[in-house]
Design a protein around this motif. Sequence first.
Motif, PDB file in Angstrom:
ATOM      1  N   LEU A  21       0.836  -1.197   0.000  1.00  0.00           N
ATOM      2  CA  LEU A  21       0.000   0.000   0.000  1.00  0.00           C
ATOM      3  C   LEU A  21       0.869   1.245   0.000  1.00  0.00           C
ATOM      4  N   SER A  22       0.519   2.212  -0.828  1.00  0.00           N
ATOM      5  CA  SER A  22       1.218   3.497  -0.842  1.00  0.00           C
ATOM      6  C   SER A  22       0.484   4.477   0.057  1.00  0.00           C
ATOM      7  N   LEU A  23       1.242   5.217   0.843  1.00  0.00           N
ATOM      8  CA  LEU A  23       0.665   6.174   1.787  1.00  0.00           C
ATOM      9  C   LEU A  23       1.399   7.502   1.718  1.00  0.00           C
ATOM     10  N   GLN A  24       0.697   8.554   2.046  1.00  0.00           N
ATOM     11  CA  GLN A  24       1.309   9.862   2.280  1.00  0.00           C
ATOM     12  C   GLN A  24       1.259  10.085   3.781  1.00  0.00           C
ATOM     13  N   LEU A  25       2.397  10.352   4.365  1.00  0.00           N
ATOM     14  CA  LEU A  25       2.495  10.579   5.805  1.00  0.00           C
ATOM     15  C   LEU A  25       3.275  11.856   6.057  1.00  0.00           C
ATOM     16  N   PRO A  26       3.047  12.470   7.215  1.00  0.00           N
ATOM     17  CA  PRO A  26       3.837  13.662   7.561  1.00  0.00           C
ATOM     18  C   PRO A  26       5.299  13.282   7.809  1.00  0.00           C
ATOM     19  N   GLN A  27       6.193  14.194   7.493  1.00  0.00           N
ATOM     20  CA  GLN A  27       7.612  13.988   7.807  1.00  0.00           C
ATOM     21  C   GLN A  27       7.729  13.672   9.298  1.00  0.00           C
ATOM     22  N   GLY A  28       8.641  12.773   9.648  1.00  0.00           N
ATOM     23  CA  GLY A  28       8.844  12.413  11.053  1.00  0.00           C
ATOM     24  C   GLY A  28       8.002  11.238  11.507  1.00  0.00           C
ATOM     25  N   SER A  29       7.200  10.636  10.605  1.00  0.00           N
ATOM     26  CA  SER A  29       6.384   9.475  10.969  1.00  0.00           C
ATOM     27  C   SER A  29       7.277   8.265  11.202  1.00  0.00           C
ATOM     28  N   THR A  30       6.799   7.346  12.041  1.00  0.00           N
ATOM     29  CA  THR A  30       7.560   6.152  12.403  1.00  0.00           C
ATOM     30  C   THR A  30       6.995   4.919  11.705  1.00  0.00           C
ATOM     31  N   LEU A  31       7.700   3.812  11.830  1.00  0.00           N
ATOM     32  CA  LEU A  31       7.223   2.553  11.268  1.00  0.00           C
ATOM     33  C   LEU A  31       5.854   2.202  11.835  1.00  0.00           C
ATOM     34  N   THR A  32       5.684   2.313  13.144  1.00  0.00           N
ATOM     35  CA  THR A  32       4.403   1.992  13.773  1.00  0.00           C
ATOM     36  C   THR A  32       3.285   2.872  13.230  1.00  0.00           C
ATOM     37  N   GLN A  33       3.546   4.143  13.060  1.00  0.00           N
ATOM     38  CA  GLN A  33       2.526   5.048  12.535  1.00  0.00           C
ATOM     39  C   GLN A  33       2.153   4.682  11.102  1.00  0.00           C
ATOM     40  N   ALA A  34       3.123   4.260  10.308  1.00  0.00           N
ATOM     41  CA  ALA A  34       2.843   3.859   8.934  1.00  0.00           C
ATOM     42  C   ALA A  34       1.974   2.609   8.893  1.00  0.00           C
ATOM     43  N   VAL A  35       2.303   1.617   9.720  1.00  0.00           N
ATOM     44  CA  VAL A  35       1.504   0.385   9.752  1.00  0.00           C
ATOM     45  C   VAL A  35       0.085   0.691  10.211  1.00  0.00           C
ATOM     46  N   THR A  36      -0.062   1.517  11.227  1.00  0.00           N
ATOM     47  CA  THR A  36      -1.381   1.886  11.726  1.00  0.00           C
ATOM     48  C   THR A  36      -2.179   2.626  10.647  1.00  0.00           C
ATOM     49  N   ALA A  37      -1.542   3.577   9.976  1.00  0.00           N
ATOM     50  CA  ALA A  37      -2.216   4.363   8.934  1.00  0.00           C
ATOM     51  C   ALA A  37      -2.598   3.514   7.723  1.00  0.00           C
ATOM     52  N   SER A  38      -1.893   2.408   7.494  1.00  0.00           N
ATOM     53  CA  SER A  38      -2.154   1.571   6.325  1.00  0.00           C
ATOM     54  C   SER A  38      -3.498   0.845   6.396  1.00  0.00           C
TER      55      SER A  38
END
Length: 103
Positions: A21-38
């Motif tokens: 999955l491709s995501l746009q996240l704010p700069q400074g996001s972490t691995l955990t935040q990316a998995v949660t946002a996915s």
Amino acid sequence: MTSADMQVEVAYALPERQIILSLQLPQGSTLTQAVTASGLLQRFPDIDLATVKLGIFGKIKQAGEVLRDKDRVEIYRPLIADPKEVRRKRAAEGKKMRSQKDS
């Protein structure tokens, strides 16, 4: 996408399929935040962020590691067999088969 955003991918592979999955996240996001946002945690409730290993491009990283633009976060499933033990068994079976052919 604003200049404060970055593009990342989150990957999860099952034996029968792979999800990226491709995501746009704010700069400074972490691995955990990316998995949660996915949204993968909702789709696959067996993923436990407390115990699962995460990585970036094949290298295991800490869950709090800060991402960079274009990183690919990977969620690793636990191994069901020890690879070394599987190779030992395969080698032993090969030796047994070769000795039977020679007989």
